[in-house]
Design an enzyme around this catalytic site. Structure first.
Site, short mmCIF file in Angstrom:
data_model
loop_
_atom_site.label_atom_id
_atom_site.label_comp_id
_atom_site.label_asym_id
_atom_site.label_seq_id
_atom_site.Cartn_x
_atom_site.Cartn_y
_atom_site.Cartn_z
N GLU A 119 6.51 -3.77 -0.93
CA GLU A 119 6.01 -4.57 -1.64
C GLU A 119 6.18 -6.26 -1.97
O GLU A 119 5.68 -6.96 -2.45
CB GLU A 119 5.49 -4.05 -3.25
N ASP A 246 1.85 4.63 7.47
CA ASP A 246 0.22 3.66 8.15
C ASP A 246 0.39 2.67 8.72
O ASP A 246 0.47 2.63 9.86
CB ASP A 246 -0.82 3.42 6.66
N GLU A 343 -10.39 7.98 -3.45
CA GLU A 343 -8.85 7.59 -2.87
C GLU A 343 -8.02 8.85 -2.14
O GLU A 343 -6.87 8.96 -1.07
CB GLU A 343 -7.22 7.88 -4.27
N GLU A 362 -9.73 -1.50 2.36
CA GLU A 362 -9.16 -0.31 3.95
C GLU A 362 -10.40 -0.85 4.24
O GLU A 362 -10.59 -0.51 6.14
CB GLU A 362 -8.19 1.17 3.40
N THR A 446 -0.88 -6.69 6.99
CA THR A 446 -1.06 -5.26 6.98
C THR A 446 -1.92 -6.22 5.18
O THR A 446 -3.27 -5.09 4.69
CB THR A 446 -0.02 -3.85 6.09
#
Ligand code: IFL
Length: 456
Positions: A119, A246, A343, A362, A446
């Protein structure tokens, strides 16, 4: 590492797909008023943050308070750093300068506390690098490097795959039970850092971690979702395209697009071929990707993370436009039903399995990526639906908040850092035609950080 030569990941193949999916002239719309709305919302939200939570990690948009992330109990200025290149590309120059001044005068990463390596890298290292790309201020690069240096001890494992957490001051590491996403989502930021500093350690650490995970794929060429970074042993059998996996696939493609790295392309092709072969699942005419056993291919469940809704864009980038469009259409149908994606969604039951929405970007990401590829107006319409639903249901007194329940639209009280870096930028770029962005040669990470393609 090689220099940046190829087109950005979202800029490639545009001409090719345009032939396959011509723009429908009848649906032409003037998108610039919507772009102005997006910019006005960004400026308004930033001013709320400036007034109530300046330098804090995240604002609580309902109560006006703040929360910390990724350190517990100490602020790093996450929102501010995530917002910078979005402010710049929108031409909100005074606000951008104000934010850069805060980083110069107040950003301090020598704090005794542990952070998620993944993160911190995608959000803060990436945010500082994209801000540096916007204005060229060497202070921003120095800050990015300082922070990456504090993350580097996590990579000192027998396999080269990083621990999940590291203490920013002491370098103490914690939690070896990691996953492909937290192992393989470093190359664009860390390769950029190596290119800009001339120090190959960042790129090499990122690449070693990717190789170590990929080398442990099953005979079906699938990766599972949990792995021990010390031994390289799998700790789970589930293969997924959703969370914990992902962006591993995303960054394989990005390594190819940013650096022309053929090894990344080969790994991407192998992984995606396996996913298409073993996880593709059609129900009621819709395309989904099942979670399967990574060694047998047996379907384990039919739940789908909202996070996976970016995957249609990635598939199209990688040459699988038909699947990419079909998968995005599947998610667009869920959005049409609820307004905001839940979600988690069970596609066999056609019902949500997690009712919240963490202010997710997304589907807007997929729409933007697909639009860059084929310029089909339908992606702008999809992004417009996403934006308008967000403005209708997520807007609170002091900014934009996540939802506790997409069926009732009950608001929670949290604005994640990525909101400032991702969807607001995707909306702006898809509607504005701004001269500050090179629509043909660009790269967004990303986290939506622009590492290539800002035009000064
Ligand atoms: O941090 C964001 C980023 O897009 C990612 N995972 C999830 C976040 C947004 O939902 O890689």
């Amino acid at each position: 590492m090689r220099p940046v030569t190829g087109p950005g990941r979202r800029g490639v193949l545009g001409g090719l797909l345009a032939l396959a999916a011509p723009v429908r002239a009848a649906r032409r719309t003037d998108w610039h008023p919507l772009a102005a709305d997006v910019r006005a919302e960004m400026a308004w939200a930033w001013d709320q943050y400036r007034a109530r939570a300046w330098g804090k990690d995240e604002i609580k948009p309902v109560s006006g308070g703040s929360s910390t992330f990724p350190l517990k109990g100490q602020h790093l200025g996450l929102t501010l750093i995530e917002a910078l290149d979005t402010l710049w590309v929108m031409g909100l120059d005074d606000r951008f300068a104000d934010g850069v001044a805060w980083v110069r005068d107040h950003a301090d990463f020598a704090l005794d506390g542990e952070v998620s390596v993944f993160e911190t890298s995608i959000r803060l290292v990436g945010g500082l690098l994209s801000a540096h790309h916007a204005c060229g201020d060497p202070m921003l690069l120095a800050r990015a490097r300082d922070l990456a240096d504090r993350l580097l001890p996590a990579f000192a494992t027998p396999t080269g795959m990083p621990y999940r957490f590291v203490n920013l001051l002491t370098g103490a590491v914690r939690d070896p039970a990691t996953n492909p996403a937290e192992v393989g989502t470093f190359l664009p930021e860390w390769g950029t850092l190596s290119r800009l500093t001339g120090d190959p350690r960042y790129h090499d650490a990122a690449m070693k971690a990717v190789r170590a995970c990929y080398a442990r794929r099953s005979r079906l060429d699938l990766l599972a979702v949990k792995i021990d970074c010390r031994t390289g042993e799998w700790l789970d059998r589930r293969a997924t395209i959703g969370s914990y996996a992902d962006s591993f696939y995303e960054y394989l493609w990005d390594g190819w697009q940013l650096y022309g790295d053929r090894e990344c392309k080969a790994m991407f092709d192998t992984c995606i071929a396996a996913i298409l072969r073993h996880q593709r699942d059609r129900r009621d005419g819709r395309l989904w990707f099942a979670d399967v056993d990574f060694e047998t291919g047996a379907i384990l469940n039919t739940r789908q993370d909202e996070l996976a809704s970016f995957f249609g864009g990635l598939l199209a980038q990688g040459g699988h436009a038909r699947d990419g469009i079909a998968y995005t259409d599947s998610w667009a149908a869920v959005q049409a039903r609820y307004g905001v994606l839940p979600e988690e969604w069970d596609y066999a039951a056609a019902a949500p399995t997690q009712l919240g929405n963490a202010l997710r970007p997304e589907l807007a990401d997929a729409a933007f990526t697909l639009w860059l590829l084929d310029r089909d107006e339908r992606w702008r319409h999809l992004a417009a639906d996403h934006f308008r639903a967000m403005r209708r249901w997520h807007r609170a007194a002091y900014g934009y908040t996540d939802l506790a329940d997409v069926t009732t639209k009950r608001q929670a009280d949290h604005c994640p850092g990525y909101w400032w870096s991702e969807q607001m930028k995707y909306y702006w770029l898809i509607f504005s035609d701004t001269p500050r962005f090179d629509y043909r040669r660009n790269y967004l990470s990303t986290e939506g950080n622009v590492l290539l393609g800002l035009v000064r």
